[in-house]
Design a protein around this motif. Structure first.
Motif, mmCIF file in Angstrom:
data_model
loop_
_atom_site.group_PDB
_atom_site.id
_atom_site.type_symbol
_atom_site.label_atom_id
_atom_site.label_comp_id
_atom_site.label_asym_id
_atom_site.label_seq_id
_atom_site.Cartn_x
_atom_site.Cartn_y
_atom_site.Cartn_z
ATOM 1 N N ALA A 162 -1.191 9.480 3.895
ATOM 2 C CA ALA A 162 -2.559 8.981 4.062
ATOM 3 C C ALA A 162 -2.641 7.462 3.972
ATOM 4 N N SER A 163 -1.621 6.831 3.396
ATOM 5 C CA SER A 163 -1.661 5.374 3.222
ATOM 6 C C SER A 163 -1.335 4.620 4.504
ATOM 7 N N LYS A 164 -0.788 5.310 5.494
ATOM 8 C CA LYS A 164 -0.417 4.646 6.742
ATOM 9 C C LYS A 164 -1.647 4.092 7.437
ATOM 10 N N GLY A 165 -1.595 2.813 7.770
ATOM 11 C CA GLY A 165 -2.702 2.168 8.464
ATOM 12 C C GLY A 165 -3.659 1.431 7.562
ATOM 13 N N ALA A 166 -3.502 1.574 6.227
ATOM 14 C CA ALA A 166 -4.427 0.917 5.291
ATOM 15 C C ALA A 166 -3.855 -0.379 4.738
ATOM 16 N N GLU A 167 -2.816 -0.923 5.378
ATOM 17 C CA GLU A 167 -2.141 -2.110 4.850
ATOM 18 C C GLU A 167 -2.951 -3.388 5.031
ATOM 19 N N THR A 168 -3.873 -3.397 5.992
ATOM 20 C CA THR A 168 -4.712 -4.561 6.247
ATOM 21 C C THR A 168 -6.149 -4.257 5.845
ATOM 22 N N VAL A 220 0.831 -1.205 0.000
ATOM 23 C CA VAL A 220 0.000 0.000 0.000
ATOM 24 C C VAL A 220 0.866 1.256 0.000
ATOM 25 N N ARG A 221 1.921 1.271 0.810
ATOM 26 C CA ARG A 221 2.808 2.435 0.844
ATOM 27 C C ARG A 221 3.475 2.643 -0.519
ATOM 28 N N LEU A 222 3.908 1.544 -1.157
ATOM 29 C CA LEU A 222 4.534 1.673 -2.468
ATOM 30 C C LEU A 222 3.539 2.194 -3.502
ATOM 31 N N SER A 245 -7.298 3.250 0.842
ATOM 32 C CA SER A 245 -8.172 2.163 1.273
ATOM 33 C C SER A 245 -8.428 1.174 0.142
ATOM 34 N N ALA A 246 -8.525 1.671 -1.085
ATOM 35 C CA ALA A 246 -8.765 0.790 -2.228
ATOM 36 C C ALA A 246 -7.599 -0.163 -2.442
ATOM 37 N N TRP A 247 -6.375 0.321 -2.271
ATOM 38 C CA TRP A 247 -5.222 -0.569 -2.422
ATOM 39 C C TRP A 247 -5.208 -1.624 -1.327
ATOM 40 N N GLY A 248 -5.512 -1.214 -0.102
ATOM 41 C CA GLY A 248 -5.537 -2.173 0.989
ATOM 42 C C GLY A 248 -6.610 -3.228 0.809
#
Length: 412
Positions: free
Chosen positions: A268-274, A139-141, A329-332
């Motif tokens: 904004a991507s932090k925390g959306a990995e799961t 997600v970060r990438l 969120s979509a990537w996660g």
């Protein structure tokens, strides 16, 4: 913000991720050149009417409804690196052929073919990333790549603007895009292949579009992705036709949005990995999106130019916040709900939430708010709030189905 800090957010420290970023940069500059300059090129150089150009580009968008899933399936069954390279080379040939188009018939045929291939690059690239990058880093990438895409797209707009200065230079628009697609293809060859999961025997074809819980996530995400249409189409139309905002402000809104995404998408991507984290981010994005709609609705209550302009600019800030959250969120959700053996197909199907928004959003949202004014914006906000409320249970239902399928697939 210091340049060094910005660069650290969009340029990864390791070679593999820098290669992926470089591919995205080449692709984004090419798309920026073509998308921003295509209308000028086809009307002034080729001699097509505005209606013909619009119809052709819309038809290309419809082709994505099929190709994103089809190429995702292909990516699960062959070398993703070779497929991505082939897609970029095919796009290079297609964009190059635009320089030879001189009739409406040839334009329609070519734009459909190019659109079909172009929509296959996203799921193929995402599936390749899935084999090269650990799950907690994807997600970060993707956020880095989106920031880089906006940078490259802006550069491409500048190139197209320069080419539009002279009729003789217009042919540079498709040829530059073609050259950059070749660059992207060459960069793909420098990537490792990555390990693919074996597809279980007996797995149904088009499993992603038959997976009803997963389709539910796509449908709700399409509503939450309304920021795409609102920022690019609906808000500009509203500002020009229903408010006293000075016309020169309208193009600046998109520049503001672009810069905002470049600066804050990675954060904004932090925390959306799961899946759980992505659901929380998606829910918050819906609240921000609804808030942006309500701020725009207030502009229907006054004709004061200063007040309306401030409200419109504030709305873009709120909508941009919704955009970076929803994208993360979509990537996660896409990666988290895709089976490892069918990442290409499921990620391709998940792309439908943006494709359908691009196709249906302009007509639906613009029609509602232009026809009903303040109450149209309120209605859009209510629908978005409903989507924000249900995204978590819908995604959990899809996740439960995914977990339940794993033992069954392992024994096939």
């Amino acid at each position: 913000m210091p340049i060094a800090t910005l660069l650290s957010r969009v340029i990864p420290p390791d070679a593999l991720r820098r290669k992926l970023i470089a591919i995205r940069l080449a692709e984004s500059i090419g798309k920026g050149v073509f998308i921003s300059g295509s209308v000028v090129y086809f009307t002034l150089h080729v001699g097509l009417s505005a209606g013909q150009v619009g119809l052709g580009l819309s038809a290309a968008g419809f082709s994505g409804l099929v190709s994103s899933v089809v190429f995702g399936m292909v990516a699960d069954r062959m070398s993703r690196r070779k497929l991505l390279c082939a897609l970029f080379l095919t796009l290079a040939a297609g964009f190059g052929l635009y320089s030879l188009v001189d009739t409406a018939g040839a334009f329609f045929a070519l734009v459909m073919c190019v659109g079909f291939v172009e929509y296959g690059t996203s799921p193929t690239m995402s599936a390749l990333m899935g084999t090269l990058v650990p799950p907690d880093e994807r997600v970060r990438l993707k956020a880095m790549m989106r920031s880089v895409f906006n940078i490259g797209f802006s550069v491409g707009i500048g190139v197209a603007a320069a080419a539009a200065l002279s009729p003789r230079l217009l042919v540079v628009i498709p040829l530059t895009t073609a050259a950059l697609m070749v660059v992207a293809a060459v960069l793909v060859t420098r990537l490792p292949e990555g390990e693919r999961k074996t597809i279980p025997s007996g797995l149904a074809k088009f499993a992603a579009v038959r997976d009803l819980p997963f389709l539910g996530v796509i449908g709700v995400s399409a509503v939450l992705a309304s920021h795409v249409t609102i920022v690019l189409v609906t808000l500009p139309l509203w500002a020009l036709s229903r408010t006293s905002v000075p016309h020169f402000v309208v193009p600046l809104l998109l520049i503001f949005n672009t810069v905002f995404v470049i600066l804050f998408q990675v954060r904004a991507s932090k925390g959306a990995e799961t899946v759980a984290g992505a659901c929380r981010t998606a829910r918050r994005s819906g609240f921000w999106l609804a808030g942006g709609c309500l701020v725009i609705a207030l502009t229907a209550l006054t004709s004061n130019m200063v007040v309306v302009t401030v409200a419109i600019v504030a709305a873009v800030l709120v909508l941009s916040t919704a955009e970076i959250m929803q994208s993360a969120s979509a990537w996660g959700l896409g990666f988290g709900l895709a089976p490892e053996h069918a990442q290409g197909e499921y990620l391709g199907a998940f792309d439908l939430h943006v494709i359908t928004q691009n196709i249906a959003g302009p007509a639906v949202l613009s029609g509602v708010v232009i026809a009903f004014g303040l109450w149209g914006w309120v209605a859009v906000a209510v629908v978005v709030l409903v989507a924000a409320t249900v995204i978590t249970p819908v995604a959990r239902n899809s996740e439960r189905r995914l977990v339940a399928q794993q033992p069954e697939l392992a024994t096939v």
